[in-house]
Design a protein around this motif. Sequence first.
Motif, PDB file in Angstrom:
ATOM      1  N   PHE A   1       0.833  -1.203   0.000  1.00  0.00           N
ATOM      2  CA  PHE A   1       0.000   0.000   0.000  1.00  0.00           C
ATOM      3  C   PHE A   1       0.869   1.254   0.000  1.00  0.00           C
ATOM      4  CE2 PHE A   1      -2.448  -3.386   2.004  1.00  0.00           C
ATOM      5  CZ  PHE A   1      -3.606  -3.355   1.235  1.00  0.00           C
TER       6      PHE A   1
ATOM      7  N   TYR B   1       2.413   4.883   0.826  1.00  0.00           N
ATOM      8  CA  TYR B   1       2.652   5.589   2.083  1.00  0.00           C
ATOM      9  C   TYR B   1       2.236   7.048   1.919  1.00  0.00           C
ATOM     10  CZ  TYR B   1       5.078   7.417   6.180  1.00  0.00           C
ATOM     11  OH  TYR B   1       5.370   8.025   7.388  1.00  0.00           O
TER      12      TYR B   1
ATOM     13  N   GLY C   1      -4.835  -2.595   5.801  1.00  0.00           N
ATOM     14  CA  GLY C   1      -4.180  -1.745   4.826  1.00  0.00           C
ATOM     15  C   GLY C   1      -5.146  -1.240   3.763  1.00  0.00           C
TER      16      GLY C   1
ATOM     17  N   THR D   1      -6.301   2.606   3.246  1.00  0.00           N
ATOM     18  CA  THR D   1      -6.066   3.228   1.945  1.00  0.00           C
ATOM     19  C   THR D   1      -7.352   3.831   1.394  1.00  0.00           C
ATOM     20  OG1 THR D   1      -4.250   1.704   1.469  1.00  0.00           O
ATOM     21  CG2 THR D   1      -5.268   2.794  -0.410  1.00  0.00           C
ATOM     22  N   ARG D   2      -8.471   3.161   1.624  1.00  0.00           N
ATOM     23  CA  ARG D   2      -9.750   3.694   1.140  1.00  0.00           C
ATOM     24  C   ARG D   2     -10.115   4.985   1.865  1.00  0.00           C
ATOM     25  NH1 ARG D   2     -15.250   3.045   2.306  1.00  0.00           N
ATOM     26  NH2 ARG D   2     -14.862   1.563   3.991  1.00  0.00           N
TER      27      ARG D   2
ATOM     28  N   GLY E   1      -3.909   5.951   1.586  1.00  0.00           N
ATOM     29  CA  GLY E   1      -2.691   5.176   1.764  1.00  0.00           C
ATOM     30  C   GLY E   1      -2.522   4.816   3.232  1.00  0.00           C
ATOM     31  N   VAL E   2      -1.302   4.483   3.614  1.00  0.00           N
ATOM     32  CA  VAL E   2      -1.018   4.094   4.997  1.00  0.00           C
ATOM     33  C   VAL E   2       0.047   5.009   5.587  1.00  0.00           C
ATOM     34  CG1 VAL E   2      -1.665   1.681   4.635  1.00  0.00           C
ATOM     35  CG2 VAL E   2       0.696   2.391   4.244  1.00  0.00           C
TER      36      VAL E   2
END
Length: 270
Positions: free
Chosen positions: A168, A170, A223, A227-228, A232-233
């Motif tokens: 995922f 960043y 993750g 992200t949704r 992102g993370v």
Amino acid sequence: MSGLRSALGFLTIIPVGSGYRTGTGGLSSARAWFPAVGVLLGFALAGIDLLLGWVYMAGSGADAQAHPTRHVLTAVVLVTALVAMTRALHLDGFMDTCDALLGGSSPEHRRRILKDPEVGAFAVAGVVCLLLLKVAAVSALPDQVRPWILMLVPCISRGGMLLVMEMFPYVGGDGLGAAFLKRPGRWQLIFGTTLAVLAGFALAGPWSLVLLALAFLAAWSIGAFATRLLGGVTGDIYGAVNETVEAVAFLCAALLSVGAPNVLIPSWYP
């Protein structure tokens, strides 16, 4: 080996010197060693579990081993020890993630919440539920299974962090999580996953693959959810992944071993 040193310094309270973040490779080469550090933490937990068993035997005799309060007290001590050995690093990220993902109204709002040092109701409720679940799951593990699961679960959970780092994007800006991503990491994912699989077979036999698959599914789900909602993370999401995967792995191990206590014991163990 600077990656291992950096991983130890970042993930644990082990004193490896103040330069672990700036040494050769720094944190950018550390993530491959996350599962290995998890195994070390697991061995420490298993040692504490063994020590507590000796204390019970010495103080109250064999009858105390079967007393139900022993399992709960042991689980509380073990979960507390894991928090202490990691400086509550991942727990802090889990709490911030609860506030941001459950209380935010937009990606920008959620990112601001992640940077806010204060905690809200979602963080408090989330961490209480998490710790209760861990204590309940660890206390439900049969005596013959618990040492092996204690050694394995921290390895699996840190492998889950490694997976999320690779899968995922960043979005944490210059946050601490960015330091892990300065070098291409596909080889680190392969290396770390291989370590987790080998540790699983050595510590819990073939059924460890079930735990590993469920743990990685939980990591991927967090993750994808982050992200949704965030785009992102971040480093806090990595911490939330670790804490959630630990809870899921302990719970799944307890459920698997309820009907078949010998399922998660290594085949080489007499």
